[in-house]
Design a protein around this motif. Structure first.
Motif, PDB file in Angstrom:
ATOM      1  N   UNK A  70      -2.129  -3.323 -24.537  1.00 35.62           N
ATOM      2  CA  UNK A  70      -1.293  -2.552 -23.715  1.00 35.62           C
ATOM      3  C   UNK A  70       0.229  -2.491 -24.232  1.00 35.62           C
ATOM      4  N   UNK A  91       0.898  -6.215  -6.735  1.00 35.98           N
ATOM      5  CA  UNK A  91      -0.054  -5.791  -7.358  1.00 35.98           C
ATOM      6  C   UNK A  91      -0.138  -4.202  -7.284  1.00 35.98           C
ATOM      7  N   UNK A  92      -0.707  -3.686  -8.398  1.00 36.45           N
ATOM      8  CA  UNK A  92      -0.833  -2.194  -8.345  1.00 36.45           C
ATOM      9  C   UNK A  92      -2.197  -1.544  -8.418  1.00 36.45           C
ATOM     10  N   UNK A  93      -2.271  -0.190  -7.875  1.00 36.89           N
ATOM     11  CA  UNK A  93      -3.663   0.214  -7.826  1.00 36.89           C
ATOM     12  C   UNK A  93      -3.750   0.728  -9.289  1.00 36.89           C
ATOM     13  N   UNK A  94      -5.142   0.657  -9.617  1.00 35.24           N
ATOM     14  CA  UNK A  94      -5.544   0.825 -10.996  1.00 35.24           C
ATOM     15  C   UNK A  94      -5.040   2.157 -11.792  1.00 35.24           C
ATOM     16  N   UNK A 116       0.990  -1.188  -0.002  1.00 37.45           N
ATOM     17  CA  UNK A 116       0.269   0.061   0.017  1.00 37.45           C
ATOM     18  C   UNK A 116       0.874   1.358  -0.079  1.00 37.45           C
ATOM     19  N   UNK A 165       3.739  -6.814 -12.552  1.00 41.30           N
ATOM     20  CA  UNK A 165       2.983  -7.231 -11.604  1.00 41.30           C
ATOM     21  C   UNK A 165       3.395  -8.659 -11.402  1.00 41.30           C
ATOM     22  N   UNK A 186       1.695  -5.167  -2.081  1.00 39.31           N
ATOM     23  CA  UNK A 186       0.545  -5.115  -2.734  1.00 39.31           C
ATOM     24  C   UNK A 186       0.207  -3.389  -2.986  1.00 39.31           C
ATOM     25  N   UNK A 187      -0.670  -3.391  -3.910  1.00 38.06           N
ATOM     26  CA  UNK A 187      -1.484  -2.119  -4.033  1.00 38.06           C
ATOM     27  C   UNK A 187      -0.532  -0.968  -4.127  1.00 38.06           C
ATOM     28  N   UNK A 239      -1.420   2.082 -12.371  1.00 39.30           N
ATOM     29  CA  UNK A 239      -1.097   1.173 -13.259  1.00 39.30           C
ATOM     30  C   UNK A 239      -1.243   1.776 -14.720  1.00 39.30           C
ATOM     31  N   UNK A 240      -2.469   2.120 -15.219  1.00 43.27           N
ATOM     32  CA  UNK A 240      -2.511   2.746 -16.295  1.00 43.27           C
ATOM     33  C   UNK A 240      -1.714   4.251 -16.589  1.00 43.27           C
TER      34      UNK A 240
END
Ligand code: SF4
Lengths: 416, 165
Positions: free
Chosen positions: B146, B86-89, B13, B104, B59-60, B92-93
């Motif tokens: 992508x 993992x990535x926050x969305x 986080x 990821x 994570x995140x 990520x974009x």
């Protein structure tokens, strides 16, 4: 619902979760932090015009009224761009508001609309039944040129709330409770659909508060099915024709969470994360230096009314600074007409023109090392409101007002 | 493309306020942003990070605001790649849109690495290797859509090529 809106935007019959699609946008939003980056990227594209000057909204709200020279330059970049490309919805200081309070109020979002904003709290507009999501500045630049954005179709998680809310609780507590339960990445990449009879009775202001914080659970968007409350609110505001989408009875949800609200306590998110949520009783006695009532989460009229009802005839604790920031000019005027501002000033609060200001530690109330704030905003990460060793607790407006009086976090029932 | 560099480790986080605190957002220049990148989490980072270094997190990663300043600050600091569980969305974009390589990798990479270890990343295959410990990890490869954006060099270049049709 979300899938139907996206399918229409993509010009397809239907879409499936996981599918990557390009969608036509009805509205693209930028502010004084994100739009300057978008404008720079837009200029690299070398296009002559924006896709539609009526479908772009620019709001200088974060560091305005300009907090310093750099902020003034950013605001100027926005203004110049708006003039040059004939952007219809540019909101100057004195006519503006915090973007996510402003757009619904001005009737710029409607059921079924596809809205992207270079600001994470764009998810707020799900409360009127729009598909609305935060993107980055480069996305905004591309959308300003093409009128399109790419998305991965999200899975949907449904949140069912049942029962009657106890006194001093509202939309903020409903959403904080749920974020506490599922965590800051509990709804990552997902659409969060809120429903149930509790939501049916919730005011528009409360619904906007809930969808506003979908992102705090990692959600791509919030969504509420439009009903009478929605249509009453939209009446006279929205000029654009719209058709609400209704979910099919066989709608597929990835998960469903149910929650009985009858014994819900006001909720407080402890630092340093919005999912560190406990009932207000567990925060009792925590001394605070500053209280902020405002922002795109809880700076609307109903919020100011709730705070004023608690604070009326009382004084802010001598060791506390209370800042009240109506989220838009219209809310400001209405609060004035109702005598709310008088109540706050009488109680020795500082009342400000609309701005994001302290919410992101921008200006208008930065915290020093070691200070604690209680705030109706949506984030309490390390350093969010100032010094990295300051702390932020999040709550609803009634708890904020009561605690400002008490000098420590307290249940409003104990003051009233 | 193969990337190799020194590792900086972070936890779960890591939010955008941590990556670049809002107080510095009146800057848009990546170099200026880089000077404060992650300073509230690890004050040494902006001072000691070298071009080519990698960020490995839990994570995140990148949760919080939509500010593109966050991936820009990392890119400005010379970070060649971010690997997270993992990535926050929005992060990520944004990273893809500005051309900051991110991978990821669901395995807990951080657990088998020490700060300063060397990590090798094969972007096309999504293969990550840690020569010291001999660890090999498979990251999630990008969806083709992508890849197209990345191949064009970012979203702006991608849109440009579409505008020229
Ligand atoms: S009030 Fe806070 S959360 Fe809302 S747009 Fe402004 S900075 Fe963001």
């Amino acid at each position: 619902m979300i899938e139907k809106i996206l399918a229409r935007g993509a010009g397809q019959k239907s879409v499936r979760p996981g599918e990557l699609i390009s969608v036509k946008v009805d509205l693209a939003l930028g502010n004084d932090i994100t739009a300057p980056v978008a404008i720079r990227e837009f200029e690299r594209l070398g296009v002559e015009r924006v896709f539609d000057p009526e479908k772009i909204v620019l709001v200088p709200d974060h560091f305005t009224p300009n907090r310093d020279i750099a902020a003034a330059e950013q605001a100027l970049a926005l203004r110049r761009f708006a003039e040059r490309y004939g952007i219809k919805h540019y909101f100057e200081v004195g006519r503006m508001g915090v973007e996510h309070a402003l757009l619904p109020e001005q009737g710029l979002v409607w059921p079924g609309a596809v809205v992207i904003g270079a600001d994470s709290h764009t998810c707020t507009y799900g409360a009127v039944g729009a598909f609305a999501t935060g993107v980055g500045s480069t996305d905004l630049a591309a959308a300003m040129a093409l009128g399109e954005a790419w998305f991965k179709v999200p899975e949907t998680i449904r949140f069912e709330y049942r029962g009657v809310l106890p006194p001093f609780t509202g939309g903020k507590d409903l959403i904080l409770y749920m974020i506490g339960r599922i965590g800051v990445e509990g709804a990552r990449y997902r659409a969060m659909e809120f429903g149930g009879d509790t939501i049916g009775r919730l005011s528009m202001d409360g619904r906007l508060t809930m969808c506003n914080m979908a992102i705090e659970a990692g959600g791509k968007c919030g969504y509420m099915e439009p009903d009478e409350v929605t249509f009453d609110y939209l009446q006279g505001r929205v000029k654009h024709p719209y058709a609400a989408e209704f979910s099919d009875s066989d709608a597929a949800y990835e998960r469903i969470f149910s929650f009985e609200v009858a014994s819900l306590q006001p909720q407080v998110a402890f630092p340093p994360s919005p999912d560190n949520v406990r009932p207000v009783g567990e925060a009792k006695g925590i001394r605070i230096d500053q209280v902020v009532i405002g922002s795109c989460t809880n700076g609307r009229l109903e919020d100011l009314r709730a705070a004023a009802a608690v604070i009326k005839g009382r004084k802010v604790h001598p060791k506390v600074r209370l800042l009240v920031i109506p989220a838009t000019q219209q809310i400001y005027r209405q609060a004035m007409a109702e005598g709310l501002l008088d109540i706050f000033i009488e109680a020795e609060a500082a009342v400000s023109t609309p701005t994001c200001g302290p919410c992101l530690g921008g200006h208008m109330g930065i915290l020093a090392r070691g200070e604690k704030a209680l705030s109706t905003t949506n984030r309490n990460f390390v350093g969010r409101m100032g010094h990295p060793e300051s702390e932020v607790f999040l709550c609803n407006p009634a708890v904020a007002a009561a605690s400002a009086v008490a000098g420590e976090i307290i249940h409003p029932g104990e003051v009233a | 493309m193969i990337l190799e560099g020194k590792v900086w480790l972070f936890g779960d986080n890591v939010d955008t306020d941590a990556i670049i605190p809002a107080r510095y957002l009146s800057a848009v220049d990546p170099a200026e942003l880089a000077a404060h990148c992650l300073e509230d989490v690890n004050p040494d980072f902006p001072r000691l990070v070298r071009p080519g270094d990698l960020v490995v997190a839990g994570k995140n990663f990148g949760c919080g605001s939509s500010r593109e300043h966050a991936p820009l600050a990392l890119k400005g600091a010379g970070v060649s790649c971010v690997v997270a569980q993992s990535f926050a969305r929005i992060f990520y974009r944004n990273a893809i849109n500005i051309g900051l390589p991110i991978l990821e990798c669901p395995a807990n990479l951080a657990g088998s690495l020490a700060p300063g270890d060397i990590l090798r990343v094969d972007l096309e295959q999504g293969l990550i290797t840690a020569p010291r410990s001999g660890g090999r990890f498979q990251a999630v490869p990008f969806p083709p859509f992508m890849q197209e954006i990345i191949k064009s060099g970012g979203l702006i270049e991608y849109v440009r090529s579409r505008l020229n049709y």
